[in-house]
Design a protein around this motif. Structure first.
Motif, PDB file in Angstrom:
ATOM      1  N   LEU A   1      11.777  -6.358  -7.174  1.00 33.43           N
ATOM      2  CA  LEU A   1      10.762  -6.576  -6.140  1.00 33.43           C
ATOM      3  C   LEU A   1       9.552  -7.238  -6.790  1.00 33.43           C
ATOM      4  O   LEU A   1       8.439  -6.695  -6.742  1.00 33.43           O
ATOM      5  CB  LEU A   1      10.317  -5.260  -5.489  1.00 33.43           C
TER       6      LEU A   1
ATOM      7  N   ASP B   1      10.407  -2.950   7.327  1.00 28.69           N
ATOM      8  CA  ASP B   1      10.981  -4.053   6.534  1.00 28.69           C
ATOM      9  C   ASP B   1      11.950  -4.883   7.371  1.00 28.69           C
ATOM     10  O   ASP B   1      12.698  -5.715   6.851  1.00 28.69           O
ATOM     11  CB  ASP B   1      11.692  -3.497   5.284  1.00 28.69           C
TER      12      ASP B   1
ATOM     13  N   TYR C   1       6.681  -0.656  -9.311  1.00 28.09           N
ATOM     14  CA  TYR C   1       7.676  -1.054  -8.306  1.00 28.09           C
ATOM     15  C   TYR C   1       9.052  -1.101  -8.950  1.00 28.09           C
ATOM     16  O   TYR C   1       9.176  -1.344 -10.150  1.00 28.09           O
ATOM     17  CB  TYR C   1       7.308  -2.427  -7.734  1.00 28.09           C
TER      18      TYR C   1
ATOM     19  N   TRP D   1       7.624  -9.382  -5.954  1.00 29.10           N
ATOM     20  CA  TRP D   1       6.494  -9.673  -5.074  1.00 29.10           C
ATOM     21  C   TRP D   1       5.376  -8.648  -5.257  1.00 29.10           C
ATOM     22  O   TRP D   1       4.200  -8.962  -5.076  1.00 29.10           O
ATOM     23  CB  TRP D   1       6.911  -9.762  -3.613  1.00 29.10           C
TER      24      TRP D   1
ATOM     25  N   ASN E   1      12.084  -8.020   3.111  1.00 29.86           N
ATOM     26  CA  ASN E   1      11.391  -6.964   2.385  1.00 29.86           C
ATOM     27  C   ASN E   1      10.193  -7.554   1.630  1.00 29.86           C
ATOM     28  O   ASN E   1       9.103  -6.977   1.614  1.00 29.86           O
ATOM     29  CB  ASN E   1      12.403  -6.308   1.435  1.00 29.86           C
ATOM     30  N   LYS E   2      10.415  -8.723   1.051  1.00 34.61           N
ATOM     31  CA  LYS E   2       9.353  -9.378   0.287  1.00 34.61           C
ATOM     32  C   LYS E   2       8.185  -9.756   1.210  1.00 34.61           C
ATOM     33  O   LYS E   2       7.017  -9.453   0.927  1.00 34.61           O
ATOM     34  CB  LYS E   2       9.937 -10.628  -0.377  1.00 34.61           C
TER      35      LYS E   2
ATOM     36  N   ARG F   1      16.396  -8.771   1.268  1.00 32.72           N
ATOM     37  CA  ARG F   1      15.420  -8.947   0.183  1.00 32.72           C
ATOM     38  C   ARG F   1      14.278  -9.857   0.644  1.00 32.72           C
ATOM     39  O   ARG F   1      13.113  -9.619   0.341  1.00 32.72           O
ATOM     40  CB  ARG F   1      16.087  -9.561  -1.055  1.00 32.72           C
ATOM     41  N   SER F   2      14.623 -10.903   1.384  1.00 32.03           N
ATOM     42  CA  SER F   2      13.565 -11.833   1.752  1.00 32.03           C
ATOM     43  C   SER F   2      12.628 -11.231   2.806  1.00 32.03           C
ATOM     44  O   SER F   2      11.404 -11.397   2.743  1.00 32.03           O
ATOM     45  CB  SER F   2      14.176 -13.194   2.118  1.00 32.03           C
TER      46      SER F   2
ATOM     47  N   SER G   1       4.905  -7.398   0.980  1.00 34.08           N
ATOM     48  CA  SER G   1       3.699  -7.981   0.371  1.00 34.08           C
ATOM     49  C   SER G   1       2.492  -7.751   1.271  1.00 34.08           C
ATOM     50  O   SER G   1       1.405  -7.370   0.819  1.00 34.08           O
ATOM     51  CB  SER G   1       3.842  -9.496   0.174  1.00 34.08           C
TER      52      SER G   1
ATOM     53  N   GLU H   1      14.622 -14.018 -11.452  1.00 33.11           N
ATOM     54  CA  GLU H   1      13.343 -14.124 -10.729  1.00 33.11           C
ATOM     55  C   GLU H   1      12.367 -13.072 -11.277  1.00 33.11           C
ATOM     56  O   GLU H   1      11.183 -13.337 -11.509  1.00 33.11           O
ATOM     57  CB  GLU H   1      13.640 -13.859  -9.250  1.00 33.11           C
ATOM     58  N   GLN H   2      12.902 -11.868 -11.517  1.00 32.57           N
ATOM     59  CA  GLN H   2      12.071 -10.791 -12.046  1.00 32.57           C
ATOM     60  C   GLN H   2      11.604 -11.105 -13.463  1.00 32.57           C
ATOM     61  O   GLN H   2      10.442 -10.887 -13.811  1.00 32.57           O
ATOM     62  CB  GLN H   2      12.863  -9.494 -12.028  1.00 32.57           C
TER      63      GLN H   2
ATOM     64  N   GLU I   1       3.097  -9.797  -7.869  1.00 34.83           N
ATOM     65  CA  GLU I   1       2.253 -10.915  -7.404  1.00 34.83           C
ATOM     66  C   GLU I   1       1.051 -10.389  -6.626  1.00 34.83           C
ATOM     67  O   GLU I   1      -0.081 -10.827  -6.828  1.00 34.83           O
ATOM     68  CB  GLU I   1       3.059 -11.831  -6.481  1.00 34.83           C
TER      69      GLU I   1
END
Ligand code: UDP
Length: 463
Positions: free
Chosen positions: A114, A64, A110, A116, A83-84, A80-81, A88, A196-197, A119
């Protein structure tokens, strides 16, 4: 027939790894194949701490970008960014690879924050659900904040004497709110991350949120939001302490720190319910001034204690900074890390001085241990309120005008909780009640067991 195969995503924090691993074990017991996708840093730290990860689960790791581990002082937004982005990619590759190998993934779970992962699951037409590892009360509070009650909540932040009542939740003042809601909050990702979640969940046809709680604990909060289906599947605590059917499942199995071994014999040598256990979780370190107050409270209480003080990042021992270290070591034991569930289940432990992380909160309830609450940040103030006012298994220590809990106050709370008076008796009776109800929830046909079974069946049907 395709075998149910769930991928669980983990992040390198002990407070996330523990419930995720326990959830994985519970799924496995229901015949589900589980693969855990987690960071290289978590895998390396577990190996270094000689943690033996639970049998029968498959682990896949990805970098990550923080292979040496993430710290509270790092830019968590940046984490976080990364990790995303990297998570993904790793999840997509895992889903494709398992399909080619003949073990297709049939669902993804998850940790919240998170989105992502949902998605990616959607891209592959797979059902997914977040696992909320804080109380349902916190989910409901955040939800209300973004759905009509934001101004009211901000109002109580400005006036600590003001109380509000929100749907499904008891009376709240600013002291009871998660710190992400307070003007003093310095973490930028807290509320925006939740929003966001929530937006990601809105994209689901039939959103389900798995919650590490039990119906009996938070029945109103679980039903506070008509729009979302909050499903109680907790408490996620090793099953040996619950249904007792699998005595070998007596640890989470994923410690990031090496356990000290000297405490078991020491605990064995003490009388029943005599010891005060103190821990502030896996992440937060108290400022020295507040540690000195705890030390003072412990010395004044004159009871044996077991205190977890993790070594600092540079290896320095926190206890070396304490002015009364020698006196403390005559009265109690300081360890850098232990198995908390093993300690709380020991008959000699009579009180838990806790920062009120949600895992610690649930573990205190499952093991029937009264608490003294010293909440620090995130959800901990709300959890402390639940423990004191709703579950009624402990007392919340009061801060002085400088925002510090003094030693005398800690001593006062320990004495009330452990003492022979009416307050202590009532608290211990309630602690026994929750211990019983937690066991009821996870046994065959209990509320959490049924909820998890139904979730697995729905994954099999593709939601
Ligand atoms: N824990 C442990 N040994 C310790 C201290 C903590 O095993 O010496 C475990 C504890 O049992 C819990 C987790 O670490 O499962 C901490 O999670 P919690 O949500 O309570 O707090 P956080 O670390 O997330 O602040």
């Amino acid at each position: 027939m395709v075998h149910t195969h769930i991928v669980l995503i983990s992040v390198p924090f002990q407070g996330v790894i523990n419930p995720i691993f326990q959830f994985a074990k519970n799924l496995k017991r229901m015949g589900v194949k589980v693969t855990i996708l987690s960071s290289v840093s978590a895998q390396n730290r577990m190996a270094k701490a000689s943690s033996s990860t639970p049998d029968g689960l498959t682990f896949v790791s990805f970098s990550d970008g923080y292979d040496d581990g993430v710290k509270l002082s790092d830019n968590l937004e940046q984490f976080r960014s990364e990790n995303k982005l990297r998570g993904s990619k790793a999840l997509s590759e895992l889903i494709k690879a398992r399909s080619e190998e003949g073990f297709p993934v049939t669902g993804v779970v998850y940790p919240m924050l998170l989105p992502w992962a949902a998605e990616v699951a959607r891209e592959f037409n797979l059902p997914s659900a977040p696992l909320w590892i804080q109380p349902a009360t916190i989910f409901a509070l955040y939800f209300h904040y973004f759905n009509g009650y934001g101004d009211l909540i901000k109002k109580i932040c400005d006036d600590p004497s003001c109380a509000i009542e929100l749907p499904g939740l008891g009376k709240l003042t600013s002291r009871d709110l998660p710190t992400f809601m307070l003007p003093s909050n310095t973490f930028s990702f807290g509320l925006p991350g939740f929003k966001e979640q929530l937006d990601a969940l809105d994209a689901e046809v039939n959103p389900k949120i798995l919650v590490n709680t039990i119906d009996a604990l938070e029945s109103k909060a679980l039903r506070a939001i008509g729009k979302h289906n909050l499903i109680a599947i907790g408490p996620l605590v090793p099953s040996a302490f619950l249904d007792g059917k699998d005595p070998s499942d007596n640890a989470f199995g994923g410690d990031l720190l090496q356990k000290s071994r000297n405490y078991v014999e020491w605990l064995d040598s003490k009388p029943q319910s005599s010891i005060v256990y103190i821990s502030f979780g896996s992440f937060f370190n108290l400022p020295l001034k507040e540690m000195e107050e705890i030390a003072h409270g412990l010395l004044e209480s004159n009871r044996p204690f077991l205190w977890v003080l993790r070594a600092l990042a540079d290896g320095e021992k926190q206890e070396d900074k304490l002015s009364c270290k020698e006196k403390l070591e005559k009265q109690g034991l300081i360890v850098p890390w232990c198995s908390q569930v093993e300690v709380l289940s020991h008959p000699s432990v009579g009180c838990f001085v806790t920062h009120c992380g949600w895992n610690s909160t649930l573990e205190s309830l499952v093991l029937g241990i009264p608490v003294v609450c010293l909440p620090q940040f995130t959800d901990q103030p709300t959890n402390a309120k639940l423990l004191e006012d709703e579950f009624k298994t402990g007392l919340r220590a009061t801060k002085n005008d400088e925002g510090i809990v003094e030693g005398d106050e800690i001593k006062r709370c320990i004495e009330l909780v452990m003492g022979d008076g009416e307050i202590g008796e009532e608290i211990r009776k309630n602690a026994e009640k929750w211990k019983y109800l937690a066991k009821e929830a996870v046994k065959e046909g209990g509320s959490s067991h049924k909820n998890l079974r139904a979730f697995v069946d729905e994954i099999e049907d593709g939601f």
